[in-house]
Design a protein around this motif. Structure first.
Motif, PDB file in Angstrom:
ATOM      1  N   THR A 157     -43.989 102.651  -4.179  1.00 50.22           N
ATOM      2  CA  THR A 157     -44.525 102.207  -5.482  1.00 50.22           C
ATOM      3  C   THR A 157     -45.862 102.869  -5.794  1.00 50.22           C
ATOM      4  OG1 THR A 157     -45.548 100.384  -4.297  1.00 50.22           O
ATOM      5  CG2 THR A 157     -43.478  99.902  -5.433  1.00 50.22           C
ATOM      6  N   LEU A 197     -41.172 101.800 -13.682  1.00 52.07           N
ATOM      7  CA  LEU A 197     -40.576 100.506 -13.348  1.00 52.07           C
ATOM      8  C   LEU A 197     -41.697  99.585 -12.917  1.00 52.07           C
ATOM      9  CD1 LEU A 197     -37.377 101.462 -11.288  1.00 52.07           C
ATOM     10  CD2 LEU A 197     -37.456 100.521 -13.603  1.00 52.07           C
ATOM     11  N   THR A 199     -42.582  95.890 -10.418  1.00 49.89           N
ATOM     12  CA  THR A 199     -42.136  94.820  -9.536  1.00 49.89           C
ATOM     13  C   THR A 199     -43.319  93.883  -9.321  1.00 49.89           C
ATOM     14  OG1 THR A 199     -41.003  94.283  -7.487  1.00 49.89           O
ATOM     15  CG2 THR A 199     -42.586  96.072  -7.375  1.00 49.89           C
ATOM     16  N   PRO A 274     -37.281  93.918 -11.819  1.00 45.62           N
ATOM     17  CA  PRO A 274     -35.986  93.630 -11.200  1.00 45.62           C
ATOM     18  C   PRO A 274     -35.349  92.392 -11.814  1.00 45.62           C
ATOM     19  CG  PRO A 274     -37.798  93.114  -9.692  1.00 45.62           C
ATOM     20  CD  PRO A 274     -38.416  93.643 -10.935  1.00 45.62           C
ATOM     21  N   GLN A 370     -38.010 103.750  -2.907  1.00 43.81           N
ATOM     22  CA  GLN A 370     -38.365 103.192  -4.217  1.00 43.81           C
ATOM     23  C   GLN A 370     -38.593 104.277  -5.272  1.00 43.81           C
ATOM     24  OE1 GLN A 370     -39.637  99.579  -3.830  1.00 43.81           O
ATOM     25  NE2 GLN A 370     -40.223  99.171  -5.928  1.00 43.81           N
ATOM     26  N   THR A 375     -35.230  98.892  -5.148  1.00 39.06           N
ATOM     27  CA  THR A 375     -36.223  97.941  -4.676  1.00 39.06           C
ATOM     28  C   THR A 375     -35.706  97.380  -3.366  1.00 39.06           C
ATOM     29  OG1 THR A 375     -37.388  95.891  -5.162  1.00 39.06           O
ATOM     30  CG2 THR A 375     -35.209  96.110  -6.123  1.00 39.06           C
ATOM     31  N   PRO A 425     -35.053  98.189 -11.427  1.00 40.20           N
ATOM     32  CA  PRO A 425     -35.054  98.330  -9.955  1.00 40.20           C
ATOM     33  C   PRO A 425     -33.697  97.922  -9.378  1.00 40.20           C
ATOM     34  CG  PRO A 425     -37.091  97.335 -10.711  1.00 40.20           C
ATOM     35  CD  PRO A 425     -36.202  97.404 -11.910  1.00 40.20           C
TER      36      PRO A 425
END
Ligand code: FAD
Length: 623
Positions: A157, A197, A199, A274, A370, A375, A425
């Motif tokens: 990430t 993305l 998370t 996600p 990732q 994920t 994800p």
């Protein structure tokens, strides 16, 4: 400065993908360098300290079957083990373990440090050396140049990482770690499709400020399952319970009143999160009719007071996080020791990858983890192993290998990514696999270890144990076939007691086990009908293979039929507009995705069986 030593493979990033990639390449005899920001964070779990679960447990077993590290590390670092779906069929049973994050990390570091052919270097990678579409090495933050034949990027990430807590945001790779900005900028210059993305993670709570007496305790299973095919229960440290509590109307009110302060709802975060692991604010909005949500209160380790409240990931401001937490039963006086946050990061469209995980545009450059839009530690680990292995195979001048969809969840994962790409994800579920009955956790070694040995991934000890298991399985299968129960058999009454209707003619143990009412353990528990073998894994395997033989054979037939087309190759520069009958939409989709095989083409969304038939007819005509 140019580093004096040339490496076969350089792996950038010491997370879950990087660990497996570096170990795989090194096990295959490659002179390997693992280049990572910080050696102390090798094997670090960025989010919840747990390994496995539905679909993910299957990946861990597959990594293990190919000689990887994740299962061994969690066997040494797991503090609560459970078999999920234990009452359901073996195809969807899944192992999950809560980890002591310190023990897990220590085990990964021990494995890395004891791996032959592997060197580790602590420094940020800021640049790639690319000449005429071929990767030649990497450059670190201090300008040190390492040369290599192949580079595997597993930077998680960290690329352009931006952390959000309420309206505050700052650059970071994950809490406490720097982002990779220079490398992100460099990668954006290369011809890959890149997007963002996000998370998130929940606030961590000090266990000394929690009232566990009002929560439901959830102990692990006894006997404790093991993850590794080589694992023993004695590998496990002390086992402790997790707890369960719930959000309530008060929690939901706090969230609703503060939604405008959520960076996601205020439009500050652009990356998609996600869907299957939503933040608590997302859950309150999407499931507005629910009056409570479950929270698993998970210890972070045996020597830590930190708790991970699984289910309340959030990027709301800290004062709101505190209100949320203290509205929950048992957390009324809770102290938050680490705030929750969301992180946005760059990922690369995995459709720009070959199935080997080598990028389509730069030879010798592989992506795993990732960075490919997935994920999870398990998804990262599985990709890492395949990327590291294929980097090695390329150097050895051998064909790339990635398991097919009918061979492994790892194959499903990589085929989904490379064929379909992802907009959110991607995490693994058993529902993603079409051949669930064959892709079980329990048979991951039977599916993969022989191939792993051929590739050079499986050591002598595992290979010997595997062969011993096969021998015991063969003996037990023969014994079940050869042992007949007839009306004069000393165990006839006990056998009849297990049956719906008493035996009218003789039957073998194999026949009996196939009957729905008969359980292998009950039958072989009868005196004189049990095996002398002590290899529980082997006996369990025979039980499953015997009990489900009919279903397994039917699924294998389906696979064989499918395989005939699956591997028909599509030419690289194929002009889909030449195929008469294909709609413009189908031509555009195929031209965009450029599938390598008919099998891949058939899985692109919107590509109908009719379109596949047209393609097959066209290819046949072309000879
Ligand atoms: P990482 O584990 O992120 O490892 C990347 C490694 O690369 C690190 O060691 C880093 O130091 C190193 N690195 C990065 N850039 C460089 C560079 N330029 N040079 C050298 N080294 C570099 N997963 C779930 O399944 N469920 C969740 O709920 C979940 N929530 C998450 C919440 C947060 C806040 C974060 C950060 C992650 C979350 N994850 C979750 C994801 C999970 O942590 C990752 O999927 C997994 O760790 C990815 O593994 P990886 O090996 O690809 O990358």
């Amino acid at each position: 400065m140019i580093y004096h030593e040339h490496f076969d493979v350089i792996v950038v990033g010491g997370g879950h993908a990087g660990t497996e990639a570096a170990l795989a390449a090194a096990r295959m005899g490659m002179n390997t360098l693992l280049l990572t920001h910080n050696m102390d964070t090798l094997g670090q779990m960025s989010c919840n300290p747990a390994i496995g679960g539905i679909g993910k447990g299957h990946l861990v077993k597959e990594i293990d079957a190919l000689g990887g590290a994740m299962a061994k590390a969690i066997d040494k670092g797991g503090i609560q083990f459970r078999t999920l779906n234990s009452s359901k069929g073996p195809a969807v049973r899944a192992t999950r373990a809560q980890a002591d994050r310190v023990l897990y990390k220590a085990e990964i570091q021990t494995i890395l440090q004891n791996q032959d052919n592997l060197k580790i270097f602590q420094q940020s990678c800021d640049d790639l050396i690319v000449e005429q579409d071929k990767v030649k090495g990497v450059v670190t933050q201090m300008g040190l140049r390492f040369s290599a034949h192949s580079v595997v990027l597993t930077v998680g990430t960290f690329l352009g990482g931006q952390i959000h807590i309420g309206m505050e945001n700052f650059k970071g790779g994950r809490a406490g770690d720097p982002p990779s900005i220079a490398l992100a900028d460099r990668l954006r210059e290369l011809p890959f499709r890149v997007d963002r993305l996000k998370t998130g993670t929940p606030p961590r709570i000090d266990a000394r400020t929690v009232d566990f007496s009002v929560m439901q305790a959830q102990p692990g299973d006894t006997p404790t399952p093991t993850f590794s095919f080589m694992g023993k229960q004695s590998d496990h440290p002390q086992q402790i319970p997790c707890y369960i509590t719930y959000t309530n109307e008060k929690t939901h009110d706090v969230i609703r009143e503060n939604l405008h302060r959520s960076p996601m709802y205020a439009g500050v975060i652009e990356g998609i999160g996600p869907r299957y692991c939503p933040s608590i604010e997302d859950k309150i909005v999407r499931f507005a009719d629910k009056d409570k949500h479950q929270i698993f209160v998970e210890p972070e380790g045996l020597t830590s007071y930190e708790l991970y409240p699984n289910g309340i990931s959030t990027s709301l401001p800290f004062d709101v996080q505190l209100h949320i937490v203290q509205s929950i039963k048992g957390f009324e006086n809770a102290h938050i020791c680490r705030p929750g946050y969301a992180i946005e990061y760059d990922f690369f469209d995995p459709r720009d990858l070959k199935q080997s995980l080598e990028t389509k545009f730069i030879n010798g450059l592989f992506f795993a983890g990732q960075i490919n839009g997935t994920t999870g530690y398990e998804e990262a680990g599985a990709q890492g192993l395949i990327a590291g292995m294929n980097a090695a195979l390329q150097i050895q001048g051998k064909d790339a290998w990635t398991p097919r969809r009918d061979q492994a969840y790892t194959g499903v994962l990589i085929d989904d990514l490379a064929t379909l790409g992802t907009k959110e994800p991607y995490r693994m579920f058993t529902s993603r696999a079409e051949y669930r009955l064959l892709l079980r956790e329990d048979n991951a070694d039977l599916r993969l270890t022989e191939k792993g040995r051929e590739l050079g991934l499986v050591d002598d000890e595992r290979w010997a144990a595997f062969n011993n298991k096969l021998e015991v399985m063969e003996q037990e299968a023969q014994r079940l076939k050869a042992t007949w129960i007839h009306k004069d058999h000393p165990a006839i009454d006990q056998v009849n007691a297990l049956l719906k209707t008493p035996l009218t003619r003789e039957a073998s143990l194999e026949d009996l086990i196939r009957r729905p009412e008969i359980n292998y353990h009950d039958l072989t528990g009868i005196e004189g009908l049990g095996s002398d073998a002590t290899n529980i894994q082997a006996l369990e395997q025979v039980e499953i293979q015997t009990k489900y033989a009919g279903y397994i054979a039917r699924q294998q037939d389906e696979i064989n039929k499918q395989l005939r087309h699956e591997e028909s190759l599509l030419p690289k520069e194929f002009d889909y507009s030449q195929v008469s009958g294909l709609s413009n939409e189908v031509v555009a989709k195929l031209t965009d995705a450029r599938p390598d095989t008919i099998g891949q083409a058939s899985r692109i969304s919107g590509i109908t069986p009719a379109a596949i038939s047209l393609l097959l007819v066209y290819l046949k005509k072309q000879g």
